[in-house]
Design an enzyme around this catalytic site. Structure first.
Site, PDB file in Angstrom:
ATOM      1  N   GLU A 251     -11.447  -6.604  -2.917  1.00 46.38           N
ATOM      2  CA  GLU A 251     -10.505  -6.375  -4.027  1.00 46.38           C
ATOM      3  C   GLU A 251      -9.399  -5.393  -3.634  1.00 46.38           C
ATOM      4  OE1 GLU A 251     -10.616  -8.518  -6.307  1.00 46.38           O
ATOM      5  OE2 GLU A 251     -12.616  -9.221  -5.781  1.00 46.38           O
TER       6      GLU A 251
ATOM      7  N   CYS B 228     -13.032 -16.550  -2.979  1.00 43.72           N
ATOM      8  CA  CYS B 228     -12.039 -15.835  -3.773  1.00 43.72           C
ATOM      9  C   CYS B 228     -11.598 -16.710  -4.932  1.00 43.72           C
ATOM     10  CB  CYS B 228     -10.854 -15.510  -2.870  1.00 43.72           C
ATOM     11  SG  CYS B 228      -9.515 -14.643  -3.693  1.00 43.72           S
TER      12      CYS B 228
END
Length: 184
Positions: free
Chosen positions: A154, A110
């Site tokens: 997401e 991430c």
């Protein structure tokens, strides 16, 4: 243009709170924010631009990661067949998913997490998402494999969930039930 300094890091409170729906039709400000998300993801995958601006390569970015607590996300990723999935979306929502699970055998990363977090992140193998494009058009997208994983990652950001929240804390590499690994 978004740069790495605009991306907030784990521990920031915005990353742990659910993001607000974007009122539609979207304002020019919201459209500009969404455009900047997809621009970052595309530019970060270009080695020349990434090196010039110090961008860490990414395949997805959500508005909460730039400290904008609104339901916007961008994905720019190629699936195993070489098909490009490039989307900049308002208010994405998973409307259906498979029972079957999947996970990345290499684990997930991430842009808001500057460390390796070992472990498998169980995800749905197939999902259907409804969302709105930057032009306000409602679309329905069916995804599987890596693009499905990226979308779930997401959308989790929009719900205040980090990828490592899904990892089995007692046994990070325990194979999720009914899950097929994806090598990347």
């Amino acid at each position: 243009m978004i740069t790495m300094k605009d991306i907030i890091k784990e521990g920031h409170p915005t990353l742990k709170q659910p993001a607000a729906e974007v009122p539609l039709p979207a304002s020019e400000t919201d459209k500009a924010t969404l455009q900047s998300l997809i621009d970052y993801v595309i530019n970060s995958q270009n080695p020349d631009i990434a090196s010039q601006y110090g961008l860490r390569p990414g395949i997805g970015l959500a508005a909460p990661q730039i400290n904008v607590s609104k339901r916007m996300m961008a994905v720019h990723v190629t699936d195993e067949k070489g098909t490009l999935h490039s989307y900049a979306l308002f208010n994405p929502k998973i409307v259906s998913h498979s029972v079957e699970k999947t996970y990345l055998s290499s684990g997930e990363g991430c842009l808001s997490v500057d460390r390796e977090v070992p472990g498998y992140v169980p995800r749905y193998a197939r999902i259907t998402v409804k969302a709105f494009t930057i032009d306000g058009e409602e679309i329905k997208i069916r995804l599987k494999g890596l693009p499905a994983i990226v979308f779930q990652h997401e959308i989790d950001h929009l719900d205040g969930i980090m990828f490592y929240d899904h990892i089995n804390q007692q046994d990070p590499f325990k194979q999720p039930e009914d899950a097929t690994p994806i090598d990347r």
